[in-house]
Write an enzyme that holds these catalytic residues in place. Structure first.
Site, PDB file in Angstrom:
ATOM      1  N   TRP A  62      41.174 -14.830 -15.017  1.00  0.00           N
ATOM      2  CA  TRP A  62      41.142 -14.492 -16.444  1.00  0.00           C
ATOM      3  C   TRP A  62      40.066 -13.437 -16.709  1.00  0.00           C
ATOM      4  O   TRP A  62      40.301 -12.433 -17.376  1.00  0.00           O
ATOM      5  CB  TRP A  62      40.887 -15.756 -17.264  1.00  0.00           C
ATOM      6  N   ASP A  97      44.461 -17.785  -9.268  1.00  0.00           N
ATOM      7  CA  ASP A  97      45.190 -18.137 -10.482  1.00  0.00           C
ATOM      8  C   ASP A  97      45.083 -17.016 -11.504  1.00  0.00           C
ATOM      9  O   ASP A  97      43.991 -16.537 -11.802  1.00  0.00           O
ATOM     10  CB  ASP A  97      44.625 -19.428 -11.075  1.00  0.00           C
ATOM     11  N   TYR A 106      46.742 -11.942 -18.993  1.00  0.00           N
ATOM     12  CA  TYR A 106      45.359 -11.569 -18.681  1.00  0.00           C
ATOM     13  C   TYR A 106      45.277 -10.055 -18.541  1.00  0.00           C
ATOM     14  O   TYR A 106      45.694  -9.472 -17.554  1.00  0.00           O
ATOM     15  CB  TYR A 106      44.877 -12.229 -17.389  1.00  0.00           C
ATOM     16  N   HIS A 161      52.464 -21.747 -19.747  1.00  0.00           N
ATOM     17  CA  HIS A 161      51.106 -21.418 -20.183  1.00  0.00           C
ATOM     18  C   HIS A 161      50.791 -22.060 -21.530  1.00  0.00           C
ATOM     19  O   HIS A 161      50.938 -21.452 -22.584  1.00  0.00           O
ATOM     20  CB  HIS A 161      50.942 -19.898 -20.259  1.00  0.00           C
ATOM     21  N   SER A 182      50.200 -25.503 -17.368  1.00  0.00           N
ATOM     22  CA  SER A 182      48.809 -25.403 -17.795  1.00  0.00           C
ATOM     23  C   SER A 182      48.771 -26.003 -19.191  1.00  0.00           C
ATOM     24  O   SER A 182      49.577 -25.622 -20.054  1.00  0.00           O
ATOM     25  CB  SER A 182      48.349 -23.945 -17.812  1.00  0.00           C
TER      26      SER A 182
END
Length: 352
Positions: free
Chosen positions: A46, A76, A81, A146, A177
Site C-alpha cells: 500500500w 500483497d 494502490y 477488497h 480482505s
C-alpha cells in the site's frame, strides 16, 4: 541475543542501483490449503502505491529487491494502490529477478459506489483483467475481495463468480480482505476462501478472541494487515510528527475518506502515543518496537503472515528481523494484553 541480519552492501555493476543483500533466518508458514509456504513477515505494498505521502519508485523497487534478498516471498497489493502503481512495480520486480514469489492483489474498491450489486461477474472480470495487465501475467496468484459491503458475504453467487474465474485460469486462489471480525467469520463459510486479510496488531486484538480458532479449524490462512498501526507501533511517530496532505494519517483519522479503522487502527492519536511509551518498557534485548510489534503477531499460530509496508531497504531489514527473534516471554504477552484491556479495548474492540 544473536543478530538477526548480516547485511552486505554489494554494488550493481550495471549502474542502476546498489542492492543490500541480507542473510536472515526467515521462517515460513502454510497459507490456507494452497500448498504455499510463505514468509511469515511478508510485504504490504500500500505504502509504495499511494496515500502515504511522497514515495519514489526507485526507492520502492530497491525495497522490493531487499525484501526478496531477505527471504520474503509474498507481496500483497491492490488495484487501487496508486491506481495500479504498486502492481506495476511488482511486475517490474518479477522481470528483474528469477526467484519464485507470490503476489496477492485485491478487487472491488474501484467501484464508484460500494454496493453489493457492484460485485458482479462483469465488474470483477474487468478488475481482474486490469490487474493481469498491470502485473503482466496470465493468472493472478491470489485475488482478494477488497473490503466489500457486509451484504456481499450473504451472496453465494459472488463466490460462485470467483469459482468460475478459478476454473477459467484467471486466478489460482481467492480470499477476502475485511474490516470486521463478523465479516471474516461469515466469509470462511464459503469453502474455497483460502485466506482472510484482517487488521490485527497490539491495538486491534479482537480477531484472536474467537475467529483465529475457527480459521485454523477450517484451514484458512490469516494475513495480518496494518500490523504496525499505520506506523504508530514503530515508536517513530511523535506529537510533533507532520504528515503530508496526501497521507491518510493526515486526512482520514476520523474516517473522512475510508474506514476509520484503517488509520492508526482506529485509535485516538494521543492515546496511541501514550500506549507506545508503555510498550517501550517491554522491549526484548536489542529489539526495536517495530520488531516487538511484529513478533507479538507471530506468537499466534493461526497467523500465516504479517504484511508490514516499507518504502526503503532499511525498513525491510527492520521488519524481517522479527522473524528471527525468539518467542516473547509469556509474561510480556500478558502485560501487552493488560495494557490493551486497560487503554485501548474500550475504544476499538466493539467496533471491529
Amino acid at each position: 541475543m544473536k543478530k538477526s541480519l548480516n547485511p552486505l552492501r554489494l554494488p550493481r555493476f550495471d549502474g542502476i542501483i546498489e542492492r543490500r543483500l541480507f542473510q536472515p533466518n526467515m521462517n515460513y508458514r502454510e497459507l490456507g490449503r494452497t500448498g504455499w509456504k510463505i514468509s511469515e513477515i511478508s510485504f504490504g505494498a500500500w505504502a509504495i502505491g499511494g496515500a502515504w505521502g511522497a514515495v519514489d519508485d526507485k526507492d520502492s523497487l530497491t525495497a522490493l529487491h531487499a525484501a526478496l534478498d531477505a527471504g520474503v516471498n509474498f507481496f500483497d497489493t491492490a488495484d487501487v494502490y496508486g491506481d495500479g502503481r504498486s502492481e506495476r512495480l511488482l511486475a517490474k520486480l518479477k522481470k528483474e529477478r528469477s526467484e519464485k514469489f507470490f503476489i496477492a492483489t485485491k478487487a472491488g474498491r474501484r467501484l464508484r459506489e460500494q454496493t453489493p450489486e457492484g460485485y458482479s461477474h462483469e465488474n470483477l472480470g474487468t478488475f481482474i483483467e486490469r490487474s493481469l495487465r498491470n502485473l503482466e501475467t496470465d493468472t493472478l496468484d491470489l485475488l482478494q475481495l477488497h473490503c466489500p459491503p457486509m451484504q456481499v458475504y450473504y451472496m453465494p453467487e459472488v463466490f460462485g463468480v470467483l469459482d468460475n474465474f478459478v476454473k477459467e485460469g484467471k486466478i489460482r486462489h481467492y480470499g477476502v480482505s475485511v474490516e470486521k471480525v463478523e465479516e471474516a467469520i461469515k466469509a470462511i463459510e464459503f469453502p474455497n476462501v483460502q485466506s482472510v486479510q484482517i487488521i490485527f496488531n497490539i491495538f486491534r486484538q479482537r480477531p484472536s478472541d474467537f475467529f483465529f480458532d475457527l480459521a485454523r479449524k477450517r484451514k484458512v490462512g490469516i494475513l495480518a494487515r496494518v500490523p504496525l498501526a499505520s506506523g504508530m507501533l514503530t515508536g517513530k511517530i511523535t506529537r510533533e510528527t507532520k504528515f503530508a496532505k496526501d497521507d491518510h494519517r493526515a486526512f482520514n483519522r476520523r474516517g473522512e475518506t475510508f474506514d476509520r479503522g484503517e488509520t492508526f487502527s482506529g485509535v485516538d492519536f494521543k492515546v496511541g502515543l501514550g500506549m507506545v511509551e508503555e510498550l517501550k518498557t517491554l522491549l526484548p534485548e536489542n529489539a526495536s518496537l517495530t520488531q516487538l510489534a511484529l513478533r507479538w503477531i507471530l506468537e499466534f499460530p493461526a497467523i500465516t503472515c504479517a504484511i508490514p509496508g516499507a518504502k526503503r531497504p532499511e525498513q525491510v531489514a527492520e521488519n524481517v528481523a522479527a522473524s528471527d527473534l525468539p518467542p516473547l516471554p509469556a509474561d510480556t504477552m500478558k502485560k501487552i494484553r493488560a495494557l490493551y484491556d486497560a487503554d485501548i479495548k474500550p475504544l476499538v474492540h466493539h467496533y471491529w
